[in-house]
Design a protein around this motif. Structure first.
Motif, PDB file in Angstrom:
ATOM      1  N   GLN A 103       0.825  -1.197   0.000  1.00 19.92           N
ATOM      2  CA  GLN A 103       0.000   0.000   0.000  1.00 19.92           C
ATOM      3  C   GLN A 103       0.866   1.258   0.000  1.00 19.92           C
ATOM      4  O   GLN A 103       0.685   2.157  -0.819  1.00 19.92           O
ATOM      5  CB  GLN A 103      -0.844  -0.042   1.284  1.00 19.92           C
ATOM      6  CG  GLN A 103      -1.878   1.012   1.401  1.00 19.92           C
ATOM      7  CD  GLN A 103      -3.077   0.659   0.565  1.00 19.92           C
ATOM      8  OE1 GLN A 103      -2.984  -0.109  -0.403  1.00 19.92           O
ATOM      9  NE2 GLN A 103      -4.204   1.251   0.894  1.00 19.92           N
TER      10      GLN A 103
ATOM     11  N   GLY B 246      -4.104   5.530   4.332  1.00 16.65           N
ATOM     12  CA  GLY B 246      -4.980   5.142   5.418  1.00 16.65           C
ATOM     13  C   GLY B 246      -4.281   4.331   6.488  1.00 16.65           C
ATOM     14  O   GLY B 246      -4.839   3.358   7.001  1.00 16.65           O
TER      15      GLY B 246
ATOM     16  N   ARG C 294      -1.196   9.063   5.592  1.00 21.52           N
ATOM     17  CA  ARG C 294      -2.527   9.638   5.468  1.00 21.52           C
ATOM     18  C   ARG C 294      -3.211   9.157   4.191  1.00 21.52           C
ATOM     19  O   ARG C 294      -4.349   8.717   4.199  1.00 21.52           O
ATOM     20  CB  ARG C 294      -2.401  11.173   5.457  1.00 21.52           C
ATOM     21  CG  ARG C 294      -3.586  11.896   6.044  1.00 21.52           C
ATOM     22  CD  ARG C 294      -3.449  13.401   5.938  1.00 21.52           C
ATOM     23  NE  ARG C 294      -3.036  13.872   4.625  1.00 21.52           N
ATOM     24  CZ  ARG C 294      -3.788  13.805   3.525  1.00 21.52           C
ATOM     25  NH1 ARG C 294      -4.998  13.298   3.597  1.00 21.52           N
ATOM     26  NH2 ARG C 294      -3.335  14.248   2.380  1.00 21.52           N
ATOM     27  N   ARG C 295      -2.472   9.178   3.111  1.00 23.42           N
ATOM     28  CA  ARG C 295      -3.085   8.772   1.838  1.00 23.42           C
ATOM     29  C   ARG C 295      -3.384   7.291   1.774  1.00 23.42           C
ATOM     30  O   ARG C 295      -4.315   6.860   1.121  1.00 23.42           O
ATOM     31  CB  ARG C 295      -2.149   9.118   0.672  1.00 23.42           C
ATOM     32  CG  ARG C 295      -1.921  10.585   0.571  1.00 23.42           C
ATOM     33  CD  ARG C 295      -1.625  10.963  -0.848  1.00 23.42           C
ATOM     34  NE  ARG C 295      -1.031  12.293  -0.881  1.00 23.42           N
ATOM     35  CZ  ARG C 295      -0.878  12.991  -1.980  1.00 23.42           C
ATOM     36  NH1 ARG C 295      -1.265  12.489  -3.138  1.00 23.42           N
ATOM     37  NH2 ARG C 295      -0.344  14.178  -1.946  1.00 23.42           N
TER      38      ARG C 295
ATOM     39  N   SER D   4      -1.394   4.408   9.967  1.00 25.69           N
ATOM     40  CA  SER D   4      -0.787   5.238  10.997  1.00 25.69           C
ATOM     41  C   SER D   4       0.669   5.503  10.629  1.00 25.69           C
ATOM     42  O   SER D   4       1.289   4.714   9.918  1.00 25.69           O
ATOM     43  CB  SER D   4      -0.847   4.531  12.337  1.00 25.69           C
ATOM     44  OG  SER D   4       0.049   3.447  12.345  1.00 25.69           O
TER      45      SER D   4
ATOM     46  N   THR E 271       1.568   3.934  -3.099  1.00 21.04           N
ATOM     47  CA  THR E 271       1.230   5.332  -2.864  1.00 21.04           C
ATOM     48  C   THR E 271       2.409   6.228  -3.200  1.00 21.04           C
ATOM     49  O   THR E 271       2.260   7.231  -3.898  1.00 21.04           O
ATOM     50  CB  THR E 271       0.818   5.542  -1.391  1.00 21.04           C
ATOM     51  OG1 THR E 271      -0.242   4.649  -1.086  1.00 21.04           O
ATOM     52  CG2 THR E 271       0.372   6.966  -1.159  1.00 21.04           C
TER      53      THR E 271
END
Lengths: 407, 407
Positions: A19, A40, A37-38, A42, A23
Motif C-alpha cells: 500500500q 490510510g 494519510r493517503r 498510521s 502510494t
DNA sequence: GCTCTTATTTTCCGCTGTCAATAAAAGAAA
DNA sequence: TTTCTTTTATTGACAGCGGAAAATAAGAGC
C-alpha cells in the motif's frame, strides 16, 4: 501468469507495505506522514513498512519537495511550514529495477525499457515479419534480448517483461484467448515468453495495460474511478471502478468501439452499422475522406492534412468522428460516473480537428451531473502502448511477488 | 446517513464476522465449512465468528438442507455423503429483527415490513397527497408508524428504515440532492425521517436500493459483477462491479435510460432524441401507441392490451421498445462485461411483447464474448421497490453498526 | 465396541497495525 | 548559547484477528 524465472523479489511482506509503496510510486516523493494519510495507515505503520523497502533499495530518502499535490497549487506559498522538524521525503528508487514492455500489433513490435517508475529509458520499434505465434514469439525474444543487453550496461536488474496484445487476453492465465489482428487463438504466451526470455512475464490486453499505466503513473493516479479512451485504428476504453481495472466476467470490457451511434451509419466489421469505430476509427476516417474529397488518402496523416487544407467536406468527416467519440464518452460517463475520462491514442494527432465536437457531444449526451466528469486529453507518444505493458509488468512485480515468510 | 436513534446493534466485531454473516444471508443455510470456503476463511475463523452471532440470536442452527448451490442441481442425489460427521447447518434468523422499506414516487408511497432475510411481512400502498418535502415526510412517518404498530405485535424489534427515492441521492449523507419526480432539492431526508420515526434511516436511490436487494437476496447473490435493468416509467440500471454497487463520482451511475439509441428518434425530456427512455419508457409507449392506433390509451396496461389485440402497428411499438432495451443492455455488457443482467420493473408486464426483440438486439449488439452474459428476467411485484429500500436498511444495519470493542 | 470419515472446536501462535511515549530536527525566544 | 516550541519520525508494548494443527464430536458400518 507468473512464470518460471525469478531473479528479483520484492520485499512487500505486508499489505501495508504494498500500500505504502504504490502510494509513494504514484504520488512522487512524500513524507512518511503524508504517505500514511493517503494510504490510510498510521505513521508508525509507515515507518515499519518503509524500513525494509529502504534496506532493499526500492525506496530512497530525499528528493525534491516536488511530487506536488496536484495542479492548481499555490506556486511559492506553502513551500514549507518552516516550523518543527523538517519532513524527510521518501521516494521510489527508479534505478533499482528495470522492466521491459512490448506491444505487439499485427505488423510491428514496439518495445521499451523502463525503470521502476515506468520512465522510458529506451524505445525500439521493429516490423513483425510473420505474425504467426511461433515466429512472432521469436521476434519478441530477439527484441527483448536486445533491450536486455542495454539494460545490462546500467547494472540494474530487469525484473519483469510485460506484453500487451489487443483482443481477448486472460491475464491471470497469461494466455491470449483471441487476438484478431494477430490472428492468435489460445496462445499461452506468458509461459512461452518466459522460457524464451528468461524473465517473469505478464500478458495483458493493450488497453487494460495502458489503463494500469495511467492509473499508477499518469492522469489517473490516485483516482478510484476513471476511464481511458483510446482513439486510433480502433476506439478502445479501459475502465477503473472502485480502484480496480475492470476486466469483465468473460474477458470483454470497455468495448466502446462497437457502441452503435447511428443505426443508419456506415457498416462496421462487427456486423452492425454506425459503431463508433466505423465512424471514428482510422480506417473509417480515411475511407470517408477518400469518398468525400476524391483524393487518394493513403493513411490517416493524409486525412489530417486534407482537413487542415479545408477541402470541402473534409472537416465534416472529423466533426462526425468527434461527435461519435463524444457520444461514446458520454455513455461511459452516464453509466459509470467516473471522476475523469482521459482521451489518448494515435488519433489524438487530429485532436484539434474534433476536440470541439467531442466536447459538445459529450456535454449534450451526458445526463445531469455526469457532465461534471473531467474530460482531458493526454498526448500519446508511439511507445506509450509498450510502456503500458511495462506498467503491467511492474504491477505484477509489486503485487504478486510473494517474498512472504513462507512463500 | 446513520442518524440518531439506535435500539439494536449488530455484533459484527470483526470483518470476518460480517463476511460470514452476509455469506449465510445470501446463500441460505450453510455448513460452517462451506461458509468458510465461500468467504475465504478457515473453519476455525467461522466458528469464532459464528458464536457471538448465535448468542445474539442473529444466526440459528439447523434448517433444511435447502439453500442449494444453484439451479440445475441433481434432484435427489448428493442429498448427503452419509459418511463422516453430519454437517450442522447455520442460517440467519429472520425473526430476529425487522426492517421497514419505503419507496416514494411522485404520487404514492409504498412501504413494506420485512424480516432480516428481507422477506416481506406486510406491504402497504397509499397515495401521496402532497409531494413537498414537509408533507411527504409526514405521510412517510404515518405509514411507518402504521407498520411499526404491526411489527410490535410480532415482538421483534424494528432495526432500521430504508427510504428509496429516484434521482440523485447521496446515501452517505442521507440527503436527496435532486429528485425530479418529487421535485426535491437537497433534502436531508435521513435526519428528518430519523427524528420523525425514531429509527435509524438509510436513504438511497431507488435503483441502487433494488440492486442491493438483488445482490443479497436475489438473482445477483454471490456475483461480483452484474447489472439490474428496470423497465417501467423510466429505464434504469443498477451496476455491481468488483462486488460493490457503483455509485458514481458525482452521484450519477447506470443512466442507461438516456443512452441515445436512434438519433432520429422521438425527442426526450432530457433534451436529446431517441433515448432508450424516449422509446421504451411507459409514457413513450403510450404516446406512440396512441399515435399508431388512434385509440385513447389511458395507460400502459391499455397499451399492452392493444398490442395483445394485434391492432395494426401496435406490436411494432413494443418491438421497437424491445430493440431499444436490448441495445441498452448490450451497451452495458460491452462496457462492463457483467456475468449477468437481470431485467425487472413494472414494464415487465409486457415482457412477452418485446422479449424476442430484446434478446435479438442484445445478441446483435453484444461484442464477442460479451454475448455470453446471462440475461434473465425477474418478475417484480409492486412492493419490490420498497423491498429494495428495506434491503438498503439491512445493509446499513449489518455493515455500519459499529458495536466494536471501542466504538 | 471399534474404526473410518468428515465436521467442528480448541488451543496455541504469529503477524499486523495502533497507541502512547520518546527522540529528532529545526527555528524562535530568551 | 541555551531553552522552548513545533512538527516529524521512531520505538516498544500491546491487543486483536485469523491461521494451523491437534483434539474432539458425531454418525455409519462392521
Amino acid at each position: 501468469m507468473r512464470s518460471t524465472p525469478r531473479a528479483e523479489t520484492f520485499p512487500a511482506q505486508t499489505p501495508a507495505a504494498a500500500q505504502v509503496f504504490t502510494t509513494v510510486l504514484s504520488h512522487g516523493p512524500l513524507t512518511r506522514l503524508e504517505a500514511g494519510r493517503r494510504a490510510g495507515l498510521s505513521p508508525a505503520a509507515v515507518t515499519k513498512a518503509v524500513r525494509p523497502l529502504l534496506a532493499a533499495g526500492y525506496l530512497v530518502e530525499g528528493g525534491d519537495p516536488a511530487g506536488g499535490t496536484g495542479p492548481g497549487e499555490g506556486p511559492v506559498e506553502e513551500a514549507r511550514p518552516a516550523l518543527g522538524r523538517p519532513a524527510g521525503l521518501v521516494r521510489v528508487n527508479g534505478e533499482r529495477a528495470l522492466f521491459i514492455g512490448v506491444k505487439a500489433t499485427g505488423d510491428e513490435l514496439i518495445a521499451v525499457l523502463t525503470d521502476l517508475c515506468c520512465r522510458v529509458r529506451l524505445a525500439r520499434r521493429t516490423p513483425l515479419p510473420d505474425r504467426a505465434a511461433g515466429p512472432a514469439l521469436a521476434s519478441i525474444a530477439d527484441l527483448v534480448h536486445e533491450l536486455l543487453a542495454h539494460a545490462a550496461e546500467s547494472g540494474a536488474p530487469v525484473a519483469g517483461l510485460g506484453i500487451a496484445v489487443s483482443g481477448d487476453v486472460d491475464r491471470a492465465e497469461g494466455a491470449v484467448r483471441y487476438s484478431p489482428f494477430l490472428d492468435w487463438r489460445d496462445v499461452p504466451l506468458a509461459g512461452l515468453a518466459a522460457t524464451a526470455c528468461g524473465l517473469p512475464v505478464t500478458v495483458d490486453n493493450d488497453v487494460r495495460a495502458l489503463t494500469v499505466a495511467e492509473r499508477w503513473f499518469g492522469a489517473g493516479a490516485g483516482l478510484s474511478d476513471f476511464a481511458v479512451v483510446t482513439v486510433g485504428a480502433g476506439i478502445g476504453c479501459g475502465l477503473v471502478v472502485h480502484g480496480r481495472v475492470v476486466a469483465g466476467a468473460h474477458g470483454v470490457a470497455g468495448e466502446i468501439g462497437h457502441l452503435v451511434v447511428d443505426p443508419a451509419g456506415p457498416p462496421c466489421h462487427c456486423g452492425n452499422r454506425g459503431c463508433v469505430e466505423a465512424i471514428a476509427g482510422d480506417a473509417a476516417i480515411v475511407a470517408r475522406m477518400r469518398e468525400v474529397t476524391g483524393h487518394q488518402v493513403p493513411d490517416s496523416a493524409a486525412a489530417v492534412a486534407l482537413a487542415h487544407q479545408d477541402l470541402p467536406g473534409a472537416r465534416e468527416v472529423y466533426a462526425r468522428a468527434g461527435e461519435a467519440i463524444g457520444r461514446g464518452i458520454a455513455t461511459v460517463a452516464n453509466l459509470l460516473g467516473p471522476e475523469r475520462v482521459i482521451i489518448s491514442g494515435e488519433g489524438l494527432a487530429a485532436y484539434d480537428l474534433f476536440a470541439e465536437q467531442i466536447r459538445e457531444a459529450f456535454t449534450t449526451a451526458a445526463f445531469g451531473s455526469a457532465a461534471r466528469c473531467d474530460v482531458r486529453t493526454r498526448p500519446l507518444p508511439f511507445e506509450e502502448w509498450a510502456r503500458g505493458a511495462a506498467a503491467a509488468a511492474i504491477q505484477t512485480f509489486i503485487t504478486e511477488n510473494p517474498a512472504r515468510g513462507k512463500g
